[in-house]
Structures are given as structure tokens and as C-alpha cells.
Design a protein around this motif. Structure first.
Motif, short mmCIF file in Angstrom:
data_model
loop_
_atom_site.label_atom_id
_atom_site.label_comp_id
_atom_site.label_asym_id
_atom_site.label_seq_id
_atom_site.Cartn_x
_atom_site.Cartn_y
_atom_site.Cartn_z
N ILE B 112 0.84 -1.20 0.00
CA ILE B 112 0.00 0.00 0.00
C ILE B 112 0.87 1.24 0.00
CG2 ILE B 112 -1.56 1.35 1.45
CD1 ILE B 112 -2.96 -1.22 2.12
N PHE B 115 2.04 1.81 -3.51
CA PHE B 115 0.95 2.34 -4.35
C PHE B 115 0.78 3.84 -4.11
CE2 PHE B 115 -1.30 -1.87 -5.02
CZ PHE B 115 -1.16 -1.80 -6.38
N LEU B 116 0.72 4.19 -2.81
CA LEU B 116 0.44 5.58 -2.47
C LEU B 116 1.58 6.48 -2.94
CD1 LEU B 116 -1.14 5.32 1.08
CD2 LEU B 116 -2.29 5.63 -1.09
N ILE B 117 2.83 6.01 -2.73
CA ILE B 117 3.96 6.87 -3.05
C ILE B 117 4.03 7.12 -4.56
CG2 ILE B 117 5.91 5.30 -3.47
CD1 ILE B 117 7.51 7.03 -1.54
N SER B 118 3.62 6.12 -5.34
CA SER B 118 3.68 6.38 -6.79
C SER B 118 2.53 7.27 -7.23
CB SER B 118 3.71 5.08 -7.58
OG SER B 118 2.95 4.10 -6.95
N ALA B 119 1.42 7.25 -6.48
CA ALA B 119 0.29 8.11 -6.84
C ALA B 119 0.58 9.56 -6.51
CB ALA B 119 -0.95 7.66 -6.09
#
Lengths: 308, 284
Positions: B112, B115-119
Motif C-alpha cells: 500500500i 501504491f500511495l507513493i507512486s500516486a
């Protein structure tokens, strides 16, 4: 030894509560994250999947129906529509103009303002002030300053005998004006990142080098600059990505003109999607932007991992 | 002694030259603000006359006219309450999620996080088209909902979550253990121990979120069309004559009203505000 051998059997009773404790913690963690995750799925992951789908379709405004067209929109952008490469060219010019200017100025200001002397806080406050100001307000004021003949900048130039151009009405000057005013607006952010990095360098490094007889320039080049490496890298990637995102500043100052001279990718997406309602084509553009930003992010993450 | 004196004198001279050079560089950073306020007080004729920093005739009326020309008070209030709402929600959600990511163990935490860091780096422009259809489908076009929901759950909110997570990661374990001994629930540990110890991170999130919302432009431009639902960034360039040419004296008076409160707070709390940006800039 006997006790240890017995443990697997007796531990059976403890096993269940131990497991539920873990499960309970996991459940609580998911609960804690649920608002953020739900929002992430609804407003980011879903739209990201949708934009991929949209980019493969053609929308008919009249019938409000979409037809699957495969990679047509990408083909349009990359090979058929000359606007696309013109816009990419503008975005690249914008980035190439903005990033080095921003970083050089940020580093110079940081070197000048990382020490302690009377007035240093005032200068830092001034150089950072545009960062907290809205881009719209900043663009409005500069648009006012950069008007043709009646503009303040040209009136000042006239005093020293220079006939300034009509900054925002000539494509090349407009691009230069947008770059420079954007640098002035955002350079404070990189300046404080550099100041933080400079202040983290132990003072005795410089002192030791000075004892060895190094000059100020040599200390910078051989000691300070290598130590700033990771910071420079982060700043470079963040600033480059930021330069691809610029929208509000350009929308207010030039509206993408004149003669599309400042039409950059973010603006082009807005224009195609929300002014011309070409949803499929605009979505393909958005995907291209997504790929560019992802590549830059991956470069940053890998380089940073190698550093630390 | 005289050698020491000359050395001292050259040092002072050196310092003075340095300060003058910095002051010259500072002009394009500070002058636009001065000129903005000054022009906001000029009448429409003087604004194009010979430049003068002090208006020859103080046109106080501009600042009244700004409120008559369009529902500027209402627009000002919109910006304020939206920014406060976005800030409050972001603080709540980002500190909850950041706490879970930093202090609780569960399968998938790393994934997670990735995911968040790439978003976090993805520009709003990428997802704005589907988000527009989503908001339209929900019947929320020309309301303030998208101006609240998209920033809270968009890249801004995710960045805030990461900032909180980084801060929670380094909190000492002992206090939490003590809290557990005292029978605090997970929510109690978050509220009574983690949050009070994370004031700098909460302040940083609050400052940056508020400013981002106050200055938000793309979302209002796309979602809001009624004058009385405008936020300030939309309203500022809306002072135009019937042909669409800007009424500069009104635009600059209005822009002053948008910028000055922020600048005043900034000057008072400049150390905290600059630190907040530094904290978010060097995020993990």
C-alpha cells in the motif's frame, strides 16, 4: 529440555488469542486507513483505469456514445496531429528553460543565505514569499507589469533607452516571460531545501579543507557540491515534474498563446478535454503525461536508492 | 592594530556589497507585491500613467467596488470555508492512515505504501477527465463538493499521509507501551499519544493543505460555473469590462485582498511556514 519439547502441545491454547491479536491489529489498521483508501480507489485508481479506457474510445458529442477505436487516439497524437509535437516541444522548452535557471538560482541563494548574518532571515522571508502566494495572483500581477507600452517593466526599460517588446504578445518573449516569472515564484522552495542540506554539512569539513589550503571555490567544488548530490537529484526531478504540471500560471498569464507559443501539455489536455470536449484524445494525452511523470519518478526512486 | 582594522573594514565592506547585491536580486520577488497594492489604490486613469509607487490620488473606492462588481464577499467566504474544511478532513484522514502505516503491523502495508507513493507524483490533469464524469454522474457539478473531495483524497492528501507516516515512524515506542498498559484502545493511542507528540507534522500538513486549497485553480475552473460559488482564484481575473478586457484597478485591489492576509500570516509565522515546506519537500 522436556519443557521445550512439550511446548508445541501446550502452546496450542495460546495460539488462538495470539492469532486474533494479530488479526485484530490488522483489522484496526485497515479501519484506520479506510477513508484514505476508499478515496484513493474512488478518486485515483478508478479514474486512472477509466482514463486508460477513455483513451481507447471516440466520443460522439451528439449521441453521447463512445465507440472503441483501439490505439487511434495515440496514433493521432503521435503521428497525425502536428499540434501534439508542437505542444511537446513547448513543454520541453519550458522545462529546459525553467529547471536549470531555477536550480542555479536556488543554489546561489542558498549558499548566500545558509549562514548567519544580520538580515539573513529577512532575505529568506522575501525570497520564499512568492511560494505561499497563489499562482493566479502572481500571474495577474506579472501580466499587469509586462503589458506592452504602458507596462511597468517597459516603462523602466524606456528610461534607460531600451524599447521593450510586447512581452506577452510575442510567442518567444511570452515563453521567456512565463519561465522567468515561474522561476521567481517557485525558486524559494528549492532554496530552502538547499539551505537545509547545506546546514546539515558539518562545519569542520570546510574548516579542515581550509587548513589544507583550499580556496572557497575548491571547497565548494570538492566538498560541498558532492555532498549536495542527493538533494540536487531530488530537486531536479521534483522541479522537472513540476514544470510539466504547470497550468494555472500559464492559463492566467498568456492563455496558452500567443499563436499557441506557450501551449504546454497540461494546458493542451485541459483544452482538448474541457474546451473541445474531445474526451478520447484528451485521455490519450493524459496517459502520455502519466507515462512521462512515472518515468521521471522511477528514475528518481532508483537513483535515490542507489545513493542511500 | 591598523592591519586588524583594515581587515575589519574590508570585511564590513564585503558584507555591505553582499547585502546590496542580495537586495538587487530581491527586487523581482518583492516589488510585484508592492506594485499590486499600490495599483489597487489607483484610479483607472492613473494606473496607466507615469509610474509612481505612491498613488497620487488614493482611490479607496476600489476596495468597495470590488464587492459591488460581483459577490466577492461570498466568494471570499467560499475560499475560506472550503480551505478550512479541506484542512480539517486532511488532518483527520492523513493522520489516521499515516498512523496505521507507521505503527501497526498488517499484511500488505509495504505494498500500500508503494501504491500511495507512486500516486503522489501523478498530476491532477491525468485523472481530471474521469473525475469530471464521476462528479457529474453524482450530480455534484457546480457545487463545492469536488473542491473538497478531490484535494482531500488526491495527491495532496496522499502527500499528507506520507508526511504523517514519516513523523509517526520515529516516535519512541515506550510511550505507546505505557499507553497500552493504561488500557488505551488503538484509537486512544492515536488520539492521546501519537497526535499530541506530532504537532510539527500536523502543523506542516495544515499549513500546506490550507494554502493549496486557498490557491486551487484547475478544479474550480472545471467544476464551478455560478458566480456565487466561485472561489478567489476564479474570481480574481473576473473583473473585466463588457469586452473582456481586465479592469486592472479592480483586479489588483481584489488580488491584494487575496494575497495580503496570507502574506501577513506568513511574515508573522515565517519560520514555521518555511520549515513546514522543508519538511514536506524532503519527504520519504
Amino acid at each position: 529440555v522436556a519443557g521445550r519439547a512439550e511446548k508445541p502441545n501446550t502452546a496450542r491454547g495460546d495460539d488462538a488469542p495470539w492469532l486474533t491479536l494479530i488479526m485484530r491489529e490488522a483489522m484496526e489498521a485497515w479501519l484506520f486507513m479506510s477513508p484514505t483508501l476508499a478515496g484513493f480507489l474512488i478518486f485515483f485508481v478508478g479514474p486512472l483505469v477509466a482514463v486508460i479506457w477513455y483513451s481507447l474510445t471516440e466520443w460522439n458529442l451528439l449521441s453521447q456514445q463512445s465507440v472503441f477505436v483501439g490505439l487511434d487516439n495515440y496514433h493521432d497524437a503521435l503521428f497525425r496531429n502536428p499540434d501534439f509535437w508542437f505542444v511537446v516541444r513547448n513543454s520541453v522548452i519550458f522545462a529546459i528553460g525553467l529547471v536549470p535557471l531555477n536550480m542555479a538560482l536556488a543554489l546561489s541563494l542558498a549558499l548566500a543565505l545558509s549562514g548567519r548574518f544580520p538580515g539573513v532571515v529577512i532575505f529568506r522571508t522575501i525570497f520564499f514569499a512568492p511560494v505561499v502566494t497563489s499562482a493566479v495572483a502572481w500571474a495577474i500581477v506579472w501580466k499587469f507589469l509586462l503589458q506592452g507600452e504602458a507596462g511597468f517593466v517597459n516603462q523602466m526599460l524606456a528610461l534607460i533607452g531600451i524599447a521593450g517588446p510586447n512581452w506577452l504578445r510575442e510567442p518567444d518573449w511570452a515563453m521567456a516571460a512565463v519561465i522567468v516569472t515561474r522561476v521567481i515564484k517557485m525558486v524559494g522552495l528549492n532554496m530552502i531545501l538547499y539551505i537545509a542540506a547545506l546546514q546539515a554539512i558539518p562545519a569542520d569539513y570546510g574548516a579542515a579543507a581550509r587548513l589544507e589550503g583550499a580556496s572557497g571555490w575548491q571547497i565548494f567544488r570538492l566538498v560541498v557540491w558532492p555532498l549536495l548530490g542527493p538533494t540536487t537529484l531530488v530537486i531536479m526531478v521534483i522541479t522537472t515534474i513540476g514544470s510539466f504540471k504547470v497550468f494555472d500560471h500559464i492559463y492566467q498569464m498568456t492563455g496558452g498563446g500567443p499563436e499557441n507559443g506557450t501551449l504546454v501539455l497540461a494546458f493542451y489536455i485541459y483544452q482538448q478535454g474541457f474546451q473541445f470536449f474531445d474526451v478520447g484524445y484528451a485521455s490519450a494525452l493524459a496517459m502520455i503525461m502519466f507515462v512521462i511523470v512515472m518515468l521521471l519518478t522511477i528514475i528518481q526512486l532508483t537513483l535515490r536508492r542507489r545513493d542511500t | 592594530v591598523s592591519a586588524w582594522l583594515t581587515r575589519r573594514r574590508t570585511r564590513i565592506l564585503y558584507r555591505a556589497c553582499w547585502t546590496v547585491a542580495l537586495a538587487v536580486v530581491a527586487v523581482p520577488f518583492i516589488f510585484p507585491f508592492l506594485w499590486m497594492v499600490s495599483s489597487g489604490f489607483k484610479n483607472s486613469a492613473e494606473i496607466f500613467g507615469a509610474p509612481s509607487l505612491v498613488p497620487r490620488e488614493w482611490q479607496w473606492w476600489n476596495f468597495v467596488e470590488v464587492f459591488n462588481y460581483q459577490p466577492f464577499a461570498r466568494q471570499y467566504f467560499n475560499s475560506l470555508y472550503i480551505a478550512l474544511t479541506v484542512t480539517a478532513l486532511t488532518l483527520l484522514f492523513s493522520s489516521l492512515a499515516g498512523y496505521a502505516l507507521a505503527r501497526m503491523r498488517f499484511a500488505g502495508a509495504a505494498l500500500i505504501g508503494l501504491f500511495l507513493i507512486s500516486a503522489m507524483m501523478v498530476p491532477e490533469e491525468v485523472t481530471i477527465i474521469p473525475n469530471f464524469f464521476l462528479i457529474r454522474w453524482a450530480g455534484l457539478v457546480d457545487t463545492h463538493w469536488p473542491l473538497i473531495l478531490l484535494p482531500v483524497f488526491g495527491p495532496q492528501g496522499i502527500m499528507a499521509t506520507f508526511l504523517m507516516r514519516q513523523y509517526f515512524l520515529v516516535l519512541p515506542k515506550e510511550l505507546e507501551e505505557a499507553g497500552k498498559m493504561d488500557g488505551l484502545s488503538r484509537l486512544g493511542l492515536w488520539w492521546r499519544i501519537a497526535l499530541p507528540m506530532s504537532r510539527p507534522a500536523l502543523a506542516a500538513v495544515a499549513i500546506i493543505t490550507f494554502l493549496n486549497s486557498w490557491n486551487l485553480f484547475l478544479e474550480p475552473l472545471i467544476f464551478v460555473s455560478s458566480l456565487d460559488k466561485f472561489t478567489l482564484p476564479l474570481a480574481l481575473s473576473n473583473f473585466t469590462d463588457p469586452y473582456g478586457a481586465p479592469l486592472w484597478h479592480l483586479q489588483l485591489a481584489a488580488t491584494s485582498l487575496d494575497v495580503l492576509p496570507v502574506l501577513i500570516v506568513y511574515v508573522i509565522a515565517q519560520r514555521h511556514i518555511i520549515e513546514s515546506f522543508a519538511l514536506s519537500g524532503v519527504k520519504g
